[in-house]
Design a protein around this motif. Sequence first.
Motif, PDB file in Angstrom:
ATOM      1  N   UNK A   1      13.338  16.169  51.053  1.00  0.00           N
ATOM      2  CA  UNK A   1      13.754  14.851  51.521  1.00  0.00           C
ATOM      3  C   UNK A   1      12.546  14.021  51.923  1.00  0.00           C
ATOM      4  N   UNK A   2      11.647  14.596  52.712  1.00  0.00           N
ATOM      5  CA  UNK A   2      10.449  13.868  53.146  1.00  0.00           C
ATOM      6  C   UNK A   2       9.569  13.508  51.957  1.00  0.00           C
ATOM      7  N   UNK A   3       9.415  14.428  51.017  1.00  0.00           N
ATOM      8  CA  UNK A   3       8.551  14.183  49.866  1.00  0.00           C
ATOM      9  C   UNK A   3       9.076  13.089  48.966  1.00  0.00           C
ATOM     10  N   UNK A   4      10.364  13.117  48.666  1.00  0.00           N
ATOM     11  CA  UNK A   4      10.926  12.117  47.762  1.00  0.00           C
ATOM     12  C   UNK A   4      10.927  10.727  48.384  1.00  0.00           C
ATOM     13  N   UNK A   5      11.179  10.664  49.688  1.00  0.00           N
ATOM     14  CA  UNK A   5      11.142   9.358  50.364  1.00  0.00           C
ATOM     15  C   UNK A   5       9.716   8.832  50.410  1.00  0.00           C
ATOM     16  N   UNK A   6       8.752   9.698  50.704  1.00  0.00           N
ATOM     17  CA  UNK A   6       7.351   9.270  50.772  1.00  0.00           C
ATOM     18  C   UNK A   6       6.839   8.802  49.418  1.00  0.00           C
ATOM     19  N   UNK A   7       7.322   9.419  48.343  1.00  0.00           N
ATOM     20  CA  UNK A   7       6.860   9.063  46.999  1.00  0.00           C
ATOM     21  C   UNK A   7       7.496   7.782  46.470  1.00  0.00           C
ATOM     22  N   UNK A   8       8.602   7.368  47.071  1.00  0.00           N
ATOM     23  CA  UNK A   8       9.315   6.182  46.592  1.00  0.00           C
ATOM     24  C   UNK A   8       8.638   4.911  47.091  1.00  0.00           C
TER      25      UNK A   8
ATOM     26  N   UNK B   1      19.428   9.064  49.661  1.00  0.00           N
ATOM     27  CA  UNK B   1      20.831   9.296  49.308  1.00  0.00           C
ATOM     28  C   UNK B   1      20.958  10.226  48.119  1.00  0.00           C
ATOM     29  N   UNK B   2      20.163  10.011  47.089  1.00  0.00           N
ATOM     30  CA  UNK B   2      20.274  10.845  45.893  1.00  0.00           C
ATOM     31  C   UNK B   2      19.827  12.279  46.160  1.00  0.00           C
ATOM     32  N   UNK B   3      18.843  12.454  47.047  1.00  0.00           N
ATOM     33  CA  UNK B   3      18.415  13.804  47.409  1.00  0.00           C
ATOM     34  C   UNK B   3      19.545  14.559  48.102  1.00  0.00           C
ATOM     35  N   UNK B   4      20.183  13.919  49.061  1.00  0.00           N
ATOM     36  CA  UNK B   4      21.284  14.565  49.769  1.00  0.00           C
ATOM     37  C   UNK B   4      22.451  14.849  48.837  1.00  0.00           C
TER      38      UNK B   4
ATOM     39  N   UNK C   1      14.286  19.807  54.060  1.00  0.00           N
ATOM     40  CA  UNK C   1      13.410  18.938  54.854  1.00  0.00           C
ATOM     41  C   UNK C   1      12.204  18.503  54.040  1.00  0.00           C
ATOM     42  N   UNK C   2      11.575  19.449  53.340  1.00  0.00           N
ATOM     43  CA  UNK C   2      10.402  19.120  52.531  1.00  0.00           C
ATOM     44  C   UNK C   2      10.732  18.230  51.365  1.00  0.00           C
TER      45      UNK C   2
END
Length: 266
Positions: free
Chosen positions: A123-130, A140-143, A120-121
């Motif tokens: 996924x949220x972090x990588x999306x927020x940073x993008x 997608x790449x995180x999953x 959860x952390x």
Amino acid sequence: MELRDLRGLTASAGVSSVVAYDITGALPGTHLGIPSPSVTVVVDLRDGLDLSGPGLSGVTRFRVCLGGLHSTPYVIHHDGTQVGVQIGLSPAGVRRLFGLPVAELSDRAIDLDEVNPTLAGELAGRIADAVPGDRAEAAASTLMGWVDDPGTASGRWAPQPDAAAAWDHIVATGGRCTVAELTERSGWSARYLTTRFVTEYGIGPKHAARLVRFDRAMGALRAGVTIDAAAADAGYADQAHLTREFSEFASMSPARYLAREEFAPA
């Protein structure tokens, strides 16, 4: 790697869709989370996702929401601005990512922290940073990283094979199959197969077929197909048959749903 290059890989891993959305300037209101054969993960990039519906005592706020299979709509409450990423997972994807059957999420919406706080952390972090245009790819790449990691649940869990074979056939036929057909294909009794199926998915095979067929009709309607044509394409007897399914799954008629959700994200 561009998102279009990830699609084949994510589909094989049980990630059926990844959609980034950024809506501003709309009127405050609600829109519906309609039942489908996918489990939904929503990563909200503002103050949290406000949700009411099955399994919830009232409006509940989520940071990263994991919503299981459900037969009545969820209601998303918003102030006119919605920013985040919505991810669709197949039941096999839920097994691979979290090591649990979809039945454990039936008619439930929980924070992903309850199942896997590390994912959860991340996924949220990588999306927020993008940057906005890269958010779907970041999700997608995180999953995919989690699915491919031999230390995650993907290396330790698999669905019950008879139930999984029945699910795959239901999806492959667009829900246009009978329990008798599934039973014959499995070689088991209807009672045995149904018991295994409910244990894995939380719903019976007949209900799953209805859900898959309804989802196909929903996709056609969202693409602009007429109600009559959508009903025929999905295998309903007529428009009235589809309307009855809408009354159960969406709590309204197809025409009312399309008018209500015209400007809402899918």
